[in-house]
Design a protein around this motif. Structure first.
Motif, short mmCIF file in Angstrom:
data_model
loop_
_atom_site.label_atom_id
_atom_site.label_comp_id
_atom_site.label_asym_id
_atom_site.label_seq_id
_atom_site.Cartn_x
_atom_site.Cartn_y
_atom_site.Cartn_z
N GLN A 155 6.09 -1.91 9.13
CA GLN A 155 6.08 -2.39 7.74
C GLN A 155 7.44 -2.19 7.08
OE1 GLN A 155 3.39 -4.04 6.13
NE2 GLN A 155 5.15 -4.51 4.83
N GLU A 156 8.08 -1.08 7.37
CA GLU A 156 9.42 -0.83 6.82
C GLU A 156 10.40 -1.89 7.30
OE1 GLU A 156 10.37 3.11 8.01
OE2 GLU A 156 8.98 4.08 6.59
N LYS A 157 10.30 -2.24 8.58
CA LYS A 157 11.20 -3.26 9.14
C LYS A 157 10.92 -4.63 8.51
CE LYS A 157 11.61 -1.17 13.73
NZ LYS A 157 11.32 -1.35 15.16
N ILE A 158 9.65 -4.94 8.34
CA ILE A 158 9.28 -6.22 7.73
C ILE A 158 9.89 -6.34 6.34
CG2 ILE A 158 7.32 -7.53 6.80
CD1 ILE A 158 5.66 -6.32 9.15
N ASN A 173 13.73 -6.73 6.37
CA ASN A 173 14.19 -8.04 6.84
C ASN A 173 13.68 -9.19 5.97
OD1 ASN A 173 15.64 -7.89 9.71
ND2 ASN A 173 14.10 -6.26 9.63
N GLY A 174 13.05 -8.87 4.86
CA GLY A 174 12.59 -9.90 3.94
C GLY A 174 11.51 -10.80 4.50
N LEU A 175 10.60 -10.24 5.32
CA LEU A 175 9.58 -11.04 5.99
C LEU A 175 8.16 -10.76 5.48
CD1 LEU A 175 10.92 -10.68 9.66
CD2 LEU A 175 11.14 -12.68 8.18
N SER A 176 8.05 -10.13 4.33
CA SER A 176 6.73 -9.69 3.85
C SER A 176 5.78 -10.85 3.60
CB SER A 176 6.91 -8.87 2.56
OG SER A 176 7.63 -7.69 2.82
N GLU A 177 6.29 -12.00 3.22
CA GLU A 177 5.41 -13.15 2.97
C GLU A 177 4.99 -13.85 4.26
OE1 GLU A 177 4.12 -14.05 0.02
OE2 GLU A 177 5.03 -12.17 -0.67
N GLN A 178 5.74 -13.62 5.31
CA GLN A 178 5.52 -14.34 6.57
C GLN A 178 4.77 -13.50 7.60
OE1 GLN A 178 9.22 -15.38 8.43
NE2 GLN A 178 8.28 -16.45 10.15
#
Length: 236
Positions: free
Chosen positions: A88-91, A94-99
């Motif tokens: 979750q920290e990596k997500i 990397n700005g991928l929380s919506e994807q």
């Protein structure tokens, strides 16, 4: 996911906190296998695809696949809360929380309505004994996939007790020397391989895939004792 024999929150050979640091040195071709898996997915999927990542771990493939196609919707499933916290920290970084979303638990715990265009299982099934567990694991993935969808399966493979597997183990030990794995860690990893990892011969991998409802199987990757296969779910 059918339950594996190693609890990665309690007693994994490579704990969640050191997984990212060690795994690239431990697993032959770790980065390359993910690059090839992404290439296979790009060849098979449209931009609007949704992807199931079984055994998401600390998020290597989640980030790789998310960056590989910014429109794919990805769900990562894993029973290890510690690893999912790292993922979750990596997500977020990397700005991928919506994807990219995460689901704590096993594939069988997903809603029956969750159906995917593709699925990946990378370095997961070899932790499950071949006592019906491996087949059940693959079947749990099959039930979440559309007809003609793509599965990427990567695992340690080979038949323990054979001369070929013994020779391959010797080669892997030499690989670990090249990657400067500490001696104590080598002993720990080999003990885990002996007691908690259940590789099977490629012929058995192919048989299980067929029994689980997959065809058109192609091995796209080999890195010493690690193999990668792409398969297509049979039409119903």
């Amino acid at each position: 996911m059918t339950k594996q024999t190693i609890d990665f929150d309690l007693n994994a050979a490579i704990a969640g906190t050191e997984y990212d640091e060690m795994i690239m040195s431990v697993i032959p071709g770790y980065e390359a296998m993910h690059q090839m898996a992404l290439a296979c997915l790009r060849a098979k999927l449209s931009d609007e695809a949704n992807l199931l990542v079984v055994g998401a771990g600390t998020g290597m493939e989640l980030i790789k696949f998310g960056k590989g196609n910014s429109q794919w919707q990805i769900l990562g499933v894993d029973p290890s809360q510690k690893m999912l916290t790292i993922a979750q920290e990596k997500i977020q970084q990397n700005g991928l929380s919506e994807q990219v979303k995460l689901f704590p638990g096993y594939t069988d715990d997903l809603p029956d309505s969750s159906i995917y265009d593709a699925a990946t299982s990378i370095l997961v099934m070899h932790f499950i004994p071949d006592d019906g567990g491996k087949l059940a694991f693959l079947q749990s993935i099959t039930r979440r996939m559309k007809s003609s969808s793509t599965l990427i399966l990567i695992d340690v493979f080979g038949e323990k007790g054979t001369d070929d597997f013994q020779e391959m183990t010797s080669l892997v030990k030499k690989f670990w020397e090249e990657t400067e794995i500490p001696e104590a860690k080598k002993v720990e990893l080999l003990e885990t391989m002996d007691k908690g990892v259940y590789p099977i011969a490629e012929t058995r991998v192919l048989e299980l895939l067929q029994q689980a409802g997959f065809g058109k199987v192609m091995r796209f990757y080999t890195g010493l004792w690690v193999g990668g296969w792409m398969a297509v779910k049979d039409d119903l």
